[in-house]
Motif scaffolding. Structure first.
Motif, PDB file in Angstrom:
ATOM      1  N   VAL A 149      13.298  -6.538   9.531  1.00 47.32           N
ATOM      2  CA  VAL A 149      14.753  -6.529   9.375  1.00 47.32           C
ATOM      3  C   VAL A 149      15.055  -5.787   8.088  1.00 47.32           C
ATOM      4  O   VAL A 149      14.491  -6.096   7.028  1.00 47.32           O
ATOM      5  N   ARG A 150      15.950  -4.806   8.190  1.00 44.11           N
ATOM      6  CA  ARG A 150      16.278  -3.955   7.053  1.00 44.11           C
ATOM      7  C   ARG A 150      17.740  -4.096   6.692  1.00 44.11           C
ATOM      8  O   ARG A 150      18.585  -4.375   7.542  1.00 44.11           O
ATOM      9  N   TYR A 195      12.987  -8.748   5.897  1.00 47.95           N
ATOM     10  CA  TYR A 195      11.977  -9.579   6.556  1.00 47.95           C
ATOM     11  C   TYR A 195      10.937  -8.673   7.203  1.00 47.95           C
ATOM     12  O   TYR A 195      11.265  -7.622   7.765  1.00 47.95           O
ATOM     13  N   MET A 196       9.681  -9.088   7.126  1.00 52.60           N
ATOM     14  CA  MET A 196       8.575  -8.413   7.795  1.00 52.60           C
ATOM     15  C   MET A 196       7.657  -9.511   8.319  1.00 52.60           C
ATOM     16  O   MET A 196       7.215 -10.378   7.552  1.00 52.60           O
ATOM     17  N   VAL A 199       5.847  -4.760   0.660  1.00 54.78           N
ATOM     18  CA  VAL A 199       7.006  -4.029   1.191  1.00 54.78           C
ATOM     19  C   VAL A 199       8.316  -4.647   0.730  1.00 54.78           C
ATOM     20  O   VAL A 199       9.349  -3.966   0.721  1.00 54.78           O
ATOM     21  N   TYR A 200       8.304  -5.938   0.369  1.00 57.14           N
ATOM     22  CA  TYR A 200       9.514  -6.530  -0.199  1.00 57.14           C
ATOM     23  C   TYR A 200       9.794  -5.950  -1.584  1.00 57.14           C
ATOM     24  O   TYR A 200      10.946  -5.745  -1.968  1.00 57.14           O
ATOM     25  N   ALA A 230       6.124   1.102   0.405  1.00 58.70           N
ATOM     26  CA  ALA A 230       4.737   0.639   0.459  1.00 58.70           C
ATOM     27  C   ALA A 230       4.228   0.540   1.889  1.00 58.70           C
ATOM     28  O   ALA A 230       3.012   0.540   2.110  1.00 58.70           O
ATOM     29  N   PHE A 231       5.135   0.466   2.878  1.00 62.51           N
ATOM     30  CA  PHE A 231       4.671   0.361   4.262  1.00 62.51           C
ATOM     31  C   PHE A 231       3.959   1.636   4.716  1.00 62.51           C
ATOM     32  O   PHE A 231       3.202   1.619   5.680  1.00 62.51           O
ATOM     33  N   LEU A 232       4.168   2.750   3.984  1.00 65.60           N
ATOM     34  CA  LEU A 232       3.509   4.000   4.343  1.00 65.60           C
ATOM     35  C   LEU A 232       2.030   4.000   3.975  1.00 65.60           C
ATOM     36  O   LEU A 232       1.276   4.859   4.451  1.00 65.60           O
ATOM     37  N   ASP A 233       1.595   3.035   3.143  1.00 71.03           N
ATOM     38  CA  ASP A 233       0.214   3.029   2.670  1.00 71.03           C
ATOM     39  C   ASP A 233      -0.788   2.876   3.800  1.00 71.03           C
ATOM     40  O   ASP A 233      -1.926   3.357   3.686  1.00 71.03           O
ATOM     41  N   CYS A 234      -0.382   2.204   4.908  1.00 75.38           N
ATOM     42  CA  CYS A 234      -1.319   1.966   5.996  1.00 75.38           C
ATOM     43  C   CYS A 234      -1.181   2.987   7.126  1.00 75.38           C
ATOM     44  O   CYS A 234      -1.907   2.902   8.121  1.00 75.38           O
TER      45      CYS A 234
END
Length: 743
Positions: free
Chosen positions: A400-401, A410-411, A426-427, A432-436
């Motif tokens: 949720v963005r 929320y993740m 990511v919060y 940071a979600f791009l790291d994976c």
């Protein structure tokens, strides 16, 4: 003309028949004149009024008549009159003061003296047509007039004085789902809710009694899907030049939604509200308003003198006592939510507003029922918990963005399952979600997740910190509130690794199949070429054996040598045909067959094939050619078409002992070529498979063939834009029909 006028009124007083005639016929004017002296004519006030003249400006009556009709106005055929009766209806054109041409319909009455001689003439006008010339309306006025009639937000209809529809605008027809032609001339009451008929009649009556006044009335119409449509109507009588009502103009508006809102509001006001009570500073009831009984079931007498606290839920009494003490000590009001016991035993959530008077001698409490709100809040909490439980346990990454900021609210834990990274990262940092995510997929994922606009779907790869690679398909959409306004951005990413691996496997399989097909074609082409050389040598050797056997004709073994030499020759021919057909089929499958269509005379082509291939048969049989209709040119590939005809005719000779037939038929839009035989026919169960590769009918085992000829013929016809059809009956014969459409 005062003497003519006086004479007219004397005639009315003394002649009852003339008086009845005027009363029953004349609606818009009467004139009276002398037959011997046409200049002596008198017109009543209505005649001048409809022509636009007042009492002070009345020109000569002859100047008012259209020039083309002045002769008819002064000369009458007296033979048309019967004694004591009016003449048939007549027509006359007048010139209005504003130059309009008015068409008047009237009946004349012949007045006779005591000797029966005609002396006077009375004209009683029965109707007047009032045209509206274009010159009287500016373009803006004309546009406004048309706009009112066709307005797409109000209904406009007209009725005559009998209540029959004479006009309706398109919006009325559209909303009420009728065609104008179906209602014109019908009674308007038939389309009105039966219970509203009386109200309609009263409104129309009032409208006619008060010309120029707008009469308002509301109607209902049942809807097919249930419920009623409410319409507000305004009636006004349309008047003639003589101020007489001639039709009704009715303008309506849809007020269904307004009626619904009014009803809902009235219903709300009658079922909800606030209950008022007053207490002493120690919490004892002094006054209970009647509304308390409506909300909580107790009458004022049942509550008077009791401590209010006994009606409050035990779990809420401490909060109530604390709020009461605070109000008494501070002298200021406050609000508190609490549960109050209803007389029926249930607990009603209530919002209580506590206030105190200036002298701090009396407390006032206003309570409103907030049970629905509390239940909604509880349901929302339960829904949020269910969502939390579901999102925490599904195997899809769910986030949720914020609406306008690239911030994750929320993740779900699935993110950690696929990435091996913490959600907390990511919060703290949305990127940071791009790291994976695999590096080359990061631009797509970044755009899809952080874009201000929803993205229907996109794919990216996640690499777990332990090394495992996952394919994900994500979709992003907006979460909207009850008013339809966006409040959040929702994203879901689904693991499609298995599906992608299957796609990749299928792609590889297709590539392998294409490679195998190329190898197969290469093998067929090479094998066909290599087989032809030894076959040619064998065939030549068989011919030489027969030749030398004939040289020594006296030897007894010659017949045996000829037999085996013929067998060798026939088998080499068969094998050569098989190789040729196989190579041809391979070229068709690879799309290597070049088609050169040109306008062709099929009759000449057919005759050439028959002459060159079947013209000198050892058994004496020949092809019977027949033509129907007038021959026209057909666009075909001559080489391919000759091959098809040769194959079909060869089969006809092979499977029949009679002469084959070749029929060319030319009809409008189509040309057909039919090859027929009276041979063994094809069993019914074999017909669906006859055009398959290497397929031969079950009753053709004793007759040599490759099983490829018909398959090649069908493909050649497809390449030329034609069709090949079969009709057959076992033991009777077969007919193969070629069809070409004519454009």
């Amino acid at each position: 003309m005062s003497d003519v006028k006086r004479e007219f009124y004397q005639l009315l007083q003394t002649n009852e028949a003339v008086f009845d005639f005027i009363q029953s016929v004349a609606l818009e004017g009467v004139w009276y004149g002398d037959l011997e002296n046409p200049t002596r004519r008198w017109l009543n006030a209505k005649c001048y009024a409809l022509l636009g003249y007042g009492p002070d400006k009345r020109p000569d009556w002859r100047e008012l008549i259209h020039p083309d009709d002045r002769g008819a106005a002064t000369h009458f055929d007296l033979d048309e009159f019967e004694a004591g009766d009016p003449a048939p209806e007549m027509h006359l054109r007048y010139i209005h003061r504003d130059q309009r041409v008015l068409r008047v319909t009237y009946r004349p009455w012949l007045v006779r003296n005591q000797q029966g001689e005609p002396i006077r003439l009375i004209g009683a006008q029965t109707s007047v047509t009032y045209p509206t010339p274009e010159s009287l309306l500016t373009p803006e006025q004309q546009s406004l007039y048309q706009g009112i009639l066709t307005n797409q937000s109000m209904y406009v209809v007209k009725t005559d004085l009998a209540g029959k529809y004479t006009f309706m605008n398109p919006y009325f027809s559209q909303v009420f789902e009728v065609k104008a032609g179906e209602l014109l001339g019908t009674f308007s009451l038939e389309t009105i809710y039966l219970d509203d008929h009386q109200a309609c009649i009263e409104a129309v009556t009032q409208c006619l009694q008060q010309p120029g006044q707008v009469c308002k009335v509301q109607f209902r119409k049942p809807l097919p899907q249930g419920g009623l449509r409410h319409t507000q109507w305004e009636f006004i009588a349309q008047l003639s030049a003589l101020s007489q009502a001639i039709e009704l103009l009715c303008i309506g508006y849809d007020v269904t939604e307004k009626v619904r809102i009014d009803n809902d509001f009235n219903r709300l006001m009658s079922t909800t509200g606030e209950a008022l009570i007053s207490l002493s500073p120690d919490g004892v009831l002094r006054y209970v308003a009647p509304s308390w009984a409506r909300l909580y079931g107790y009458s004022p007498g049942e509550m008077a003198g009791q401590a209010f606290g006994v009606f409050i839920h035990p779990d809420d009494r401490a909060t109530w006592a604390s709020a009461l003490t605070a109000v008494v000590e501070r002298g200021t009001g406050l609000s508190v939510d609490q549960r109050i016991n209803h007389k029926n035993g249930t607990w009603v959530w209530s919002a209580a507003r506590i206030s105190i008077d200036v002298l701090r001698e009396e407390l006032f409490i206003t309570c409103s029922d907030i049970t629905d709100r509390k239940q909604a809040e509880a349901a929302q909490q339960e829904s949020d918990q269910r969502f939390q439980d579901l999102a925490d346990n599904v195997r899809e990454i769910y986030w949720v963005r914020a609406l306008h900021e690239p911030t994750f609210l929320y993740m779900n834990p699935a993110y950690e399952t696929f990435s091996g990274l913490s959600r907390q990262s990511v919060y703290q940092n949305a990127l940071a979600f791009l790291d994976c995510i695999v590096e080359e997929d990061q631009p797509v994922a970044r755009e899809g997740v952080l874009s201000p606009e929803p993205v229907s779907s996109f794919r990216f790869r996640i690499r777990h910190r332990a090394g495992r690679l996952y394919w994900m398909e994500a979709r992003v959409f907006l979460l909207k509130n009850e008013q339809g306004l966006p409040i959040r951005r929702i994203g879901v990413a689904t693991d499609i690794t298995t599906a992608v691996e299957k796609e990749q496997l299928l792609t590889q399989s297709l590539a392998n199949e294409q490679t195998l097909n190329r190898l197969k074609s290469q093998f067929i082409s090479t094998a066909s070429h290599e087989f032809r050389t030894p076959l040619t040598v064998i065939s030549s050797s068989a011919e030489l054996v027969k030749y030398y056997a004939n040289v020594e004709a006296s030897r007894p073994t010659r017949a045996l040598i000829d037999k085996h030499a013929d067998t060798i020759y026939q088998q080499t021919v068969f094998l050569s045909e098989l190789i040729t057909d196989t190579l041809t089929l391979s070229k068709i499958e690879e799309g290597q067959v070049t088609v050169q269509r040109e306008e062709t005379d099929l009759v000449a082509l057919s005759q050439s094939v028959v002459r060159l291939t079947f013209g000198d048969r050892a058994d004496g049989r020949q092809v019977v050619i027949r033509m129907v209709g007038n021959a026209v040119g057909v666009f075909v590939d001559k080489k391919l078409m000759a091959h098809v005809l040769t194959n079909l005719l060869s089969n006809a000779f092979k499977f029949s002992s009679a002469n084959p037939g070749l029929t060319l038929c030319y009809v409008p839009g189509e040309v057909t070529v039919a090859v027929s035989d009276k041979g063994i026919g094809i069993p019914e169960q074999d017909r669906p498979f006859l055009f398959g590769k290497f397929f031969r009918a079950s009753n053709a085992g004793h007759i040599q063939g490759t099983g490829l000829g018909l398959s090649i013929c069908q493909e050649y016809m497809r390449l030329q834009g034609g069709e090949l059809e079969l009709e057959s009956q076992e033991g009777v014969g077969s007919t193969f029909t070629i069809r070409f459409p004519l454009s």
